[in-house]
Scaffold this motif. Structure first.
Motif, PDB file in Angstrom:
ATOM      1  N   SER A 130       0.836  -1.204   0.000  1.00  0.00           N
ATOM      2  CA  SER A 130       0.000   0.000   0.000  1.00  0.00           C
ATOM      3  C   SER A 130       0.870   1.254   0.000  1.00  0.00           C
ATOM      4  O   SER A 130       0.601   2.208  -0.726  1.00  0.00           O
ATOM      5  CB  SER A 130      -0.933  -0.023   1.212  1.00  0.00           C
ATOM      6  N   GLN A 131       1.923   1.246   0.819  1.00  0.00           N
ATOM      7  CA  GLN A 131       2.827   2.395   0.861  1.00  0.00           C
ATOM      8  C   GLN A 131       3.512   2.602  -0.486  1.00  0.00           C
ATOM      9  O   GLN A 131       3.685   3.736  -0.937  1.00  0.00           O
ATOM     10  CB  GLN A 131       3.854   2.218   1.966  1.00  0.00           C
ATOM     11  N   ALA A 132       3.914   1.514  -1.136  1.00  0.00           N
ATOM     12  CA  ALA A 132       4.546   1.626  -2.457  1.00  0.00           C
ATOM     13  C   ALA A 132       3.578   2.229  -3.464  1.00  0.00           C
ATOM     14  O   ALA A 132       3.965   3.065  -4.287  1.00  0.00           O
ATOM     15  CB  ALA A 132       5.032   0.257  -2.928  1.00  0.00           C
ATOM     16  N   LEU A 133       2.304   1.823  -3.379  1.00  0.00           N
ATOM     17  CA  LEU A 133       1.304   2.385  -4.288  1.00  0.00           C
ATOM     18  C   LEU A 133       1.068   3.862  -3.990  1.00  0.00           C
ATOM     19  O   LEU A 133       0.898   4.660  -4.912  1.00  0.00           O
ATOM     20  CB  LEU A 133       0.000   1.599  -4.187  1.00  0.00           C
ATOM     21  N   VAL A 134       1.075   4.224  -2.725  1.00  0.00           N
ATOM     22  CA  VAL A 134       0.915   5.635  -2.352  1.00  0.00           C
ATOM     23  C   VAL A 134       2.086   6.451  -2.887  1.00  0.00           C
ATOM     24  O   VAL A 134       1.902   7.548  -3.415  1.00  0.00           O
ATOM     25  CB  VAL A 134       0.770   5.799  -0.824  1.00  0.00           C
ATOM     26  N   LEU A 135       3.296   5.898  -2.779  1.00  0.00           N
ATOM     27  CA  LEU A 135       4.467   6.607  -3.308  1.00  0.00           C
ATOM     28  C   LEU A 135       4.370   6.760  -4.816  1.00  0.00           C
ATOM     29  O   LEU A 135       4.724   7.801  -5.358  1.00  0.00           O
ATOM     30  CB  LEU A 135       5.755   5.889  -2.918  1.00  0.00           C
ATOM     31  N   ALA A 136       3.896   5.736  -5.507  1.00  0.00           N
ATOM     32  CA  ALA A 136       3.720   5.831  -6.961  1.00  0.00           C
ATOM     33  C   ALA A 136       2.709   6.914  -7.297  1.00  0.00           C
ATOM     34  O   ALA A 136       2.898   7.696  -8.228  1.00  0.00           O
ATOM     35  CB  ALA A 136       3.273   4.482  -7.527  1.00  0.00           C
ATOM     36  N   THR A 137       1.643   6.975  -6.527  1.00  0.00           N
ATOM     37  CA  THR A 137       0.624   8.000  -6.730  1.00  0.00           C
ATOM     38  C   THR A 137       1.182   9.379  -6.413  1.00  0.00           C
ATOM     39  O   THR A 137       0.964  10.329  -7.145  1.00  0.00           O
ATOM     40  CB  THR A 137      -0.606   7.710  -5.851  1.00  0.00           C
ATOM     41  N   SER A 138       1.937   9.471  -5.319  1.00  0.00           N
ATOM     42  CA  SER A 138       2.497  10.761  -4.911  1.00  0.00           C
ATOM     43  C   SER A 138       3.463  11.301  -5.948  1.00  0.00           C
ATOM     44  O   SER A 138       3.475  12.499  -6.227  1.00  0.00           O
ATOM     45  CB  SER A 138       3.217  10.630  -3.564  1.00  0.00           C
ATOM     46  N   ALA A 139       4.269  10.421  -6.522  1.00  0.00           N
ATOM     47  CA  ALA A 139       5.225  10.873  -7.532  1.00  0.00           C
ATOM     48  C   ALA A 139       4.487  11.491  -8.711  1.00  0.00           C
ATOM     49  O   ALA A 139       4.893  12.526  -9.233  1.00  0.00           O
ATOM     50  CB  ALA A 139       6.088   9.703  -7.992  1.00  0.00           C
ATOM     51  N   ALA A 140       3.402  10.886  -9.118  1.00  0.00           N
ATOM     52  CA  ALA A 140       2.618  11.441 -10.225  1.00  0.00           C
ATOM     53  C   ALA A 140       1.937  12.736  -9.799  1.00  0.00           C
ATOM     54  O   ALA A 140       1.874  13.698 -10.568  1.00  0.00           O
ATOM     55  CB  ALA A 140       1.584  10.424 -10.699  1.00  0.00           C
ATOM     56  N   ASN A 141       1.428  12.767  -8.566  1.00  0.00           N
ATOM     57  CA  ASN A 141       0.686  13.931  -8.094  1.00  0.00           C
ATOM     58  C   ASN A 141       1.567  15.149  -7.874  1.00  0.00           C
ATOM     59  O   ASN A 141       1.105  16.274  -8.004  1.00  0.00           O
ATOM     60  CB  ASN A 141      -0.027  13.616  -6.781  1.00  0.00           C
ATOM     61  N   ASP A 142       2.837  14.931  -7.531  1.00  0.00           N
ATOM     62  CA  ASP A 142       3.733  16.043  -7.229  1.00  0.00           C
ATOM     63  C   ASP A 142       3.822  17.048  -8.372  1.00  0.00           C
ATOM     64  O   ASP A 142       4.027  18.230  -8.157  1.00  0.00           O
ATOM     65  CB  ASP A 142       5.129  15.538  -6.885  1.00  0.00           C
ATOM     66  N   ASN A 143       3.669  16.572  -9.586  1.00  0.00           N
ATOM     67  CA  ASN A 143       3.775  17.450 -10.755  1.00  0.00           C
ATOM     68  C   ASN A 143       2.443  18.080 -11.142  1.00  0.00           C
ATOM     69  O   ASN A 143       2.393  18.873 -12.063  1.00  0.00           O
ATOM     70  CB  ASN A 143       4.337  16.661 -11.948  1.00  0.00           C
ATOM     71  N   SER A 144       1.365  17.737 -10.436  1.00  0.00           N
ATOM     72  CA  SER A 144       0.045  18.210 -10.846  1.00  0.00           C
ATOM     73  C   SER A 144      -0.292  19.596 -10.311  1.00  0.00           C
ATOM     74  O   SER A 144      -1.169  20.257 -10.852  1.00  0.00           O
ATOM     75  CB  SER A 144      -1.032  17.220 -10.376  1.00  0.00           C
ATOM     76  N   GLY A 145       0.383  20.024  -9.243  1.00  0.00           N
ATOM     77  CA  GLY A 145       0.059  21.307  -8.629  1.00  0.00           C
ATOM     78  C   GLY A 145      -1.202  21.272  -7.776  1.00  0.00           C
ATOM     79  O   GLY A 145      -1.692  22.308  -7.351  1.00  0.00           O
ATOM     80  N   VAL A 146      -1.723  20.083  -7.532  1.00  0.00           N
ATOM     81  CA  VAL A 146      -2.932  19.910  -6.741  1.00  0.00           C
ATOM     82  C   VAL A 146      -2.539  19.184  -5.462  1.00  0.00           C
ATOM     83  O   VAL A 146      -1.816  18.186  -5.507  1.00  0.00           O
ATOM     84  CB  VAL A 146      -3.991  19.106  -7.531  1.00  0.00           C
ATOM     85  N   SER A 147      -3.012  19.677  -4.317  1.00  0.00           N
ATOM     86  CA  SER A 147      -2.653  19.065  -3.042  1.00  0.00           C
ATOM     87  C   SER A 147      -3.338  17.711  -2.882  1.00  0.00           C
ATOM     88  O   SER A 147      -4.311  17.389  -3.570  1.00  0.00           O
ATOM     89  CB  SER A 147      -3.063  19.988  -1.887  1.00  0.00           C
ATOM     90  N   ALA A 148      -2.820  16.928  -1.947  1.00  0.00           N
ATOM     91  CA  ALA A 148      -3.414  15.616  -1.664  1.00  0.00           C
ATOM     92  C   ALA A 148      -4.871  15.764  -1.216  1.00  0.00           C
ATOM     93  O   ALA A 148      -5.732  14.975  -1.614  1.00  0.00           O
ATOM     94  CB  ALA A 148      -2.596  14.888  -0.595  1.00  0.00           C
ATOM     95  N   ALA A 149      -5.161  16.769  -0.406  1.00  0.00           N
ATOM     96  CA  ALA A 149      -6.541  16.988   0.051  1.00  0.00           C
ATOM     97  C   ALA A 149      -7.454  17.342  -1.125  1.00  0.00           C
ATOM     98  O   ALA A 149      -8.592  16.871  -1.200  1.00  0.00           O
ATOM     99  CB  ALA A 149      -6.579  18.093   1.104  1.00  0.00           C
ATOM    100  N   GLN A 150      -6.953  18.150  -2.039  1.00  0.00           N
ATOM    101  CA  GLN A 150      -7.743  18.506  -3.212  1.00  0.00           C
ATOM    102  C   GLN A 150      -7.971  17.288  -4.102  1.00  0.00           C
ATOM    103  O   GLN A 150      -9.062  17.108  -4.650  1.00  0.00           O
ATOM    104  CB  GLN A 150      -7.051  19.632  -3.993  1.00  0.00           C
ATOM    105  N   LEU A 151      -6.953  16.427  -4.223  1.00  0.00           N
ATOM    106  CA  LEU A 151      -7.120  15.213  -5.010  1.00  0.00           C
ATOM    107  C   LEU A 151      -8.149  14.284  -4.381  1.00  0.00           C
ATOM    108  O   LEU A 151      -8.888  13.604  -5.084  1.00  0.00           O
ATOM    109  CB  LEU A 151      -5.784  14.497  -5.179  1.00  0.00           C
ATOM    110  N   ARG A 152      -8.207  14.262  -3.051  1.00  0.00           N
ATOM    111  CA  ARG A 152      -9.230  13.456  -2.384  1.00  0.00           C
ATOM    112  C   ARG A 152     -10.616  13.968  -2.750  1.00  0.00           C
ATOM    113  O   ARG A 152     -11.526  13.182  -3.012  1.00  0.00           O
ATOM    114  CB  ARG A 152      -9.041  13.487  -0.868  1.00  0.00           C
TER     115      ARG A 152
END
Length: 163
Positions: free
Chosen positions: A26-48
């Motif tokens: 699960s942590q590895a999947l979160v890291l994979a998601t985070s790496a993609a999200n980091d370039n989006s300019g959208v916060s984790a809360a906004q993505l939720r």
């Protein structure tokens, strides 16, 4: 030489190891998601927020706040920022103008689609490093896990994501 864990986790140790491995995955999947999200300019809360609205198709602010386990005022502020970024739109209910529904914009759909593709590419890269036998075992284990959790997974979706 380490022995392989039992294929039928029933003891407390086997269940604890399976839980630890699921958590690490699960942590590895979160890291994979985070790496993609980091370039989006959208916060984790906004993505939720975008994820909740995407899953539901549309929600009102009360439903969103409940899904996020937050106060309506906090959810509203998140929506304000998403609306300003052209990722979310508030629409009045045709039957009750006091009711406001939240829907994703085409920009949000493109963002989520792109993030999903990046996430799947990252996961596919890991899967390619696994042997075919290990991938088959993983598929069987993940299918059983999803079934036991009650999460519906369409076979067509699973096959498309595996390719």
């Amino acid at each position: 030489m380490r022995s392989r864990p039992s294929p039928h986790p029933s003891s407390h140790d086997d269940l604890a190891r399976a839980a630890a491995l699921a958590d690490a995955t699960s942590q590895a999947l979160v890291l994979a998601t985070s790496a993609a999200n980091d370039n989006s300019g959208v916060s984790a809360a906004q993505l939720r927020v975008l994820g909740v609205v995407d899953q539901a198709g549309s929600v009102n602010l009360t439903q969103l706040a409940m899904a996020l386990h937050t106060a309506p005022s906090s959810a509203s502020r998140l929506c304000d920022r998403l609306e300003a970024a052209d990722l979310l739109r508030r629409t009045a209910d045709e039957r009750d103008r006091r009711e406001v529904w939240l829907v994703l914009t085409p920009t949000a759909h493109r963002l989520l689609d792109g993030l999903g593709r990046q996430r799947q590419e990252t996961i596919a890269a890991v899967l390619r490093r696994m042997s075919p036998d290990d991938r088959a075992a993983l598929l069987q284990g993940l299918s059983a896990f999803a079934q036991a959790s009650g999460i519906p997974v369409a076979e067509d979706d699973a096959a498309a994501q595996a390719s």
